[in-house]
Design an enzyme around this catalytic site. Sequence first.
Site, PDB file in Angstrom:
ATOM      1  N   GLY A   1       0.797  -1.227   0.000  1.00  0.00           N
ATOM      2  CA  GLY A   1       0.000   0.000   0.000  1.00  0.00           C
ATOM      3  C   GLY A   1       0.830   1.278   0.000  1.00  0.00           C
ATOM      4  O   GLY A   1       0.418   2.291   0.584  1.00  0.00           O
TER       5      GLY A   1
ATOM      6  N   ASP B   1      -7.319   0.119   0.241  1.00  0.00           N
ATOM      7  CA  ASP B   1      -5.983   0.629   0.597  1.00  0.00           C
ATOM      8  C   ASP B   1      -6.041   2.006   1.234  1.00  0.00           C
ATOM      9  O   ASP B   1      -5.404   2.286   2.243  1.00  0.00           O
ATOM     10  CB  ASP B   1      -5.131   0.815  -0.669  1.00  0.00           C
ATOM     11  CG  ASP B   1      -4.579  -0.478  -1.194  1.00  0.00           C
ATOM     12  OD1 ASP B   1      -5.187  -1.509  -0.914  1.00  0.00           O
ATOM     13  OD2 ASP B   1      -3.549  -0.417  -1.881  1.00  0.00           O
TER      14      ASP B   1
HETATM   15  O1  PMV Z   1      -0.743  -3.898  -4.447  1.00  0.00           O
HETATM   16  P1  PMV Z   1      -1.537  -2.845  -3.773  1.00  0.00           P
HETATM   17  O2  PMV Z   1      -1.064  -2.515  -2.388  1.00  0.00           O
HETATM   18  O3  PMV Z   1      -1.715  -1.611  -4.629  1.00  0.00           O
HETATM   19  O4  PMV Z   1      -3.039  -3.430  -3.585  1.00  0.00           O
HETATM   20  C1  PMV Z   1      -3.897  -3.645  -4.687  1.00  0.00           C
HETATM   21  C2  PMV Z   1      -5.184  -4.236  -4.212  1.00  0.00           C
HETATM   22  C3  PMV Z   1      -6.185  -4.607  -5.312  1.00  0.00           C
HETATM   23  O5  PMV Z   1      -7.304  -5.220  -4.665  1.00  0.00           O
HETATM   24  C4  PMV Z   1      -5.608  -5.607  -6.286  1.00  0.00           C
HETATM   25  C5  PMV Z   1      -6.662  -3.365  -6.073  1.00  0.00           C
HETATM   26  C6  PMV Z   1      -7.530  -2.443  -5.266  1.00  0.00           C
HETATM   27  O6  PMV Z   1      -7.615  -1.240  -5.630  1.00  0.00           O
HETATM   28  O7  PMV Z   1      -8.168  -2.866  -4.284  1.00  0.00           O
END
Ligand code: PMV
Length: 327
Positions: free
Chosen positions: A117, A163
């Site tokens: 995140g 996030d």
């Molecule tokens: O990889 P990160 O921390 O950007 O998490 C992405 C999470 C997803 O579910 C794949 C996308 C989202 O916006 O929720």
Amino acid sequence: MVTSSAPGKVYLFGEHAVVYGEPAVPCAIERRARVTATEREDGLRVHAEDLKLDGFTVEYDGDGDARPDVEAERPLVEAAMGYVNEAVSQVREATDTPDAGFEIQIESDIPLGAGLGSSAAVVVAAIDAATRELGVSLSPREIADRAYQVESAVQDGQASRADTFCSAVGGAVRVEGDDCRTLDGIGNLPFVIGFDGGAGDTGALVAGVRRLREEHDFAADTVRAIGDVVREGENVLGTDDYESLGELMNFNHGLLSALGVSSRSLDTMVWAARDAGAVGAKLTGAGGGGCIVALDEGDDALTALKYTPGCEDAFRAELDTEGVRQE
Ligand code: PMV
């Protein structure tokens, strides 16, 4: 000059499926991005260091198209700059100062694009610092909402609120569509993180899952099954039944793997942690590379990960109950 910080997060359950309205449970961890905003006459000047990119400094004026002159994986840097640009647009709107200029300094101990995140933490901290610099203080929920608009804009409308809400309010949270809640009484889960030194392209990974889901009923079923795992997980959360929680994390990893978002290095770290006695392990975030999260009360999974080829860094992560804050 105002400095604000916001935490990164791990997904206990539910990434990717949350984009399609299933619930997810991200948990803030004690690794932060710190953003300092200083008002200046016009334009935008950004300095960013410690983003696990060997450090970079970018200077450009206005919301311009100037390309940062740095030695780092270009898509990552461009993505980071896109997030800062959009965050500043949100700040100008929230403070009703369309021409406000800023000098923005970013420092972060969250690896970029690795599923912890980082972008949400930078955006949340940037919105808080820059609005405060102009004498406006927004509630964490409003910051979360504006940060979500930023992520949606940069990720072509493919983002969940998970996030950004988690980073803004801290602790363990539950997000299902627009319904965002904090989860109380979760306690400090024994998280161990393994990082392969790489990063995934969130936009491309989300688009890949979307395509699979549209083309195959079984992929749509897999996304729904992730939602079922989360709903079962919620019944166990808050108890000390780590065995059941871990089993559900393992299940969640298998389903993500079926959707094509794991990688050899993520699978290797997941198995290293499990073999060493972790009760559960899964990739966290978009996948493709980056981090796994394991649950282990002892030290064995951490030690095993440190000696696992392909694992560049392994560490314990404490739940951070605090969200965005002024430093
Ligand atoms: O990889 P990160 O921390 O950007 O998490 C992405 C999470 C997803 O579910 C794949 C996308 C989202 O916006 O929720």
